[in-house]
Design a protein around this motif. Structure first.
Motif, short mmCIF file in Angstrom:
data_model
loop_
_atom_site.label_atom_id
_atom_site.label_comp_id
_atom_site.label_asym_id
_atom_site.label_seq_id
_atom_site.Cartn_x
_atom_site.Cartn_y
_atom_site.Cartn_z
N VAL A 67 0.84 -1.20 0.00
CA VAL A 67 0.00 0.00 0.00
C VAL A 67 0.88 1.26 0.00
O VAL A 67 0.49 2.31 0.50
N GLN A 68 2.06 1.15 -0.57
CA GLN A 68 3.00 2.26 -0.64
C GLN A 68 3.13 2.74 -2.08
O GLN A 68 3.29 1.93 -3.00
N LYS A 69 3.05 4.06 -2.27
CA LYS A 69 3.09 4.62 -3.62
C LYS A 69 4.01 5.84 -3.68
O LYS A 69 4.06 6.63 -2.75
N GLU A 70 4.71 5.97 -4.80
CA GLU A 70 5.45 7.19 -5.13
C GLU A 70 4.49 8.12 -5.87
O GLU A 70 3.92 7.74 -6.89
N LEU A 71 4.32 9.34 -5.36
CA LEU A 71 3.35 10.26 -5.94
C LEU A 71 3.96 11.65 -6.13
O LEU A 71 4.98 11.99 -5.52
N VAL A 72 3.32 12.44 -6.96
CA VAL A 72 3.70 13.84 -7.16
C VAL A 72 2.42 14.68 -7.05
O VAL A 72 1.47 14.46 -7.81
N LEU A 73 2.40 15.62 -6.12
CA LEU A 73 1.28 16.56 -6.02
C LEU A 73 1.67 17.83 -6.75
O LEU A 73 2.67 18.47 -6.40
N LYS A 74 0.89 18.18 -7.76
CA LYS A 74 1.12 19.43 -8.47
C LYS A 74 0.35 20.53 -7.74
O LYS A 74 -0.87 20.46 -7.61
N SER A 75 1.07 21.52 -7.26
CA SER A 75 0.46 22.58 -6.46
C SER A 75 0.91 23.95 -6.94
O SER A 75 1.89 24.06 -7.70
N PRO A 76 0.25 25.01 -6.52
CA PRO A 76 0.66 26.36 -6.91
C PRO A 76 2.07 26.73 -6.45
O PRO A 76 2.67 27.66 -6.98
N VAL A 77 2.60 25.98 -5.46
CA VAL A 77 3.95 26.29 -4.96
C VAL A 77 4.97 25.27 -5.47
O VAL A 77 6.07 25.17 -4.94
N GLY A 78 4.58 24.51 -6.49
CA GLY A 78 5.52 23.57 -7.11
C GLY A 78 5.09 22.13 -6.98
O GLY A 78 4.14 21.80 -6.25
N ASP A 79 5.77 21.28 -7.72
CA ASP A 79 5.51 19.84 -7.64
C ASP A 79 6.10 19.29 -6.35
O ASP A 79 7.26 19.58 -6.01
#
Length: 277
Positions: A67-79
């Motif tokens: 249940v472990q994942k590598e993720l990227v959150l795209k946000s107004p202050v950067g990835d």
């Protein structure tokens, strides 16, 4: 991997408690202050297959990687690159670990270093229907704090009923204190864990202090980076200004800079914070 408890869970169920409990208490002042009997030969050399590199197998369960994942959150202050373990939506509780100087998101999900203690927090979150996050961030200043705040806000929106706890190792503590000074985060974060970390007198006038947000300090008595006596003095200044404040200090006698990350009893500490809010 069973994600067992519903979103309203307020107590983390046991996970290898007998292996990760504090080895002995030398001195205490009620529940607020404890001196733990720490010995490198027992708590590193006898606990690890390869000292400081690989914990013995009994301390670790790698099934949590399912249940472990590598993720990227795209946000107004950067990835924001991060590792997520457990429920990314509808979590019962959320714990973040913020690394220190020279670290990365990988430190907080390494199953075998620090005596398997990161593996334990991963399993505690996953087994209790929670979420564990270990992010990268660009610095320990404004940009780093903005990205961590964005990450917290994102996952709080996905799990509105979850209490959120932020653990900061070493220099990562600068981000803990920055979050404590942010009014939006003061109403979102339910507790801070400072592990071999620094102090910040501005906390005494922060929104988090005014909200009586629980704070835990773990410090090695022989920490040469952030001396234990100075951190302890800061802890006592909190209690002096606000008697009865929900703060705890655990001093690992003879421990060094990284000792609290290895030795903190995640379940005991988080259950105290869950009951204090």
């Amino acid at each position: 991997m069973a994600l067992a408890l519903p979103a309203h869970a307020t107590t983390l169920k046991p996970y290898k408690d007998e292996l990760f409990a504090y080895p002995g208490i030398i001195a205490s002042e009620g529940e607020a202050y404890k001196v733990v009997d720490y010995h490198e030969m027992r708590d590193i050399n006898a606990r690890d297959e390869v000292p400081e590199r690989r914990a013995q197998g009994k301390y670790v369960s790698t099934r949590v990687r399912g249940v472990q994942k590598e993720l990227v959150l795209k946000s107004p202050v950067g990835d924001i690159r991060h590792v997520a373990v457990g429920r990314t939506q509808g979590a019962s509780v959320i714990t973040l670990y913020l690394h220190g100087q020279g670290g990365s998101r990988r430190q907080g999900v390494d199953d075998f270093t620090f005596g398997g203690n990161f593996n334990r927090i991963k399993n505690l979150m996953a087994d209790n229907g929670g979420l564990y996050l270990s992010p990268d961030f660009p610095d320990f200043g404004e940009k780093g704090a903005a990205q961590i705040a964005a990450l917290i806000s994102h996952y709080k929106a996905q799990s509105p009923s979850a209490q959120i706890f932020v653990a900061c190792g070493s220099m990562g503590g600068a981000l803990c204190w920055a979050l404590a000074g942010d009014p939006a985060m003061a109403s979102t974060v339910s507790g801070y864990l400072l592990l071999g970390s620094l102090w910040d007198d501005r906390f005494l006038n922060s929104p988090a202090f005014k909200a009586r947000t629980p704070v835990f300090f773990g410090q090695g008595s022989k920490d040469t980076v952030f001396p234990a006596d100075k951190q302890e003095a800061f802890f006592r200044s909190i209690l002096k200004k606000a008697p009865g404040y929900p703060a705890r200090f655990v001093r690992f006698e003879t421990g060094t800079h990284g000792t609290p990350i290895r030795m903190v009893d995640w379940r005991e500490t988080l259950n105290w914070m869950l009951s204090a809010r």
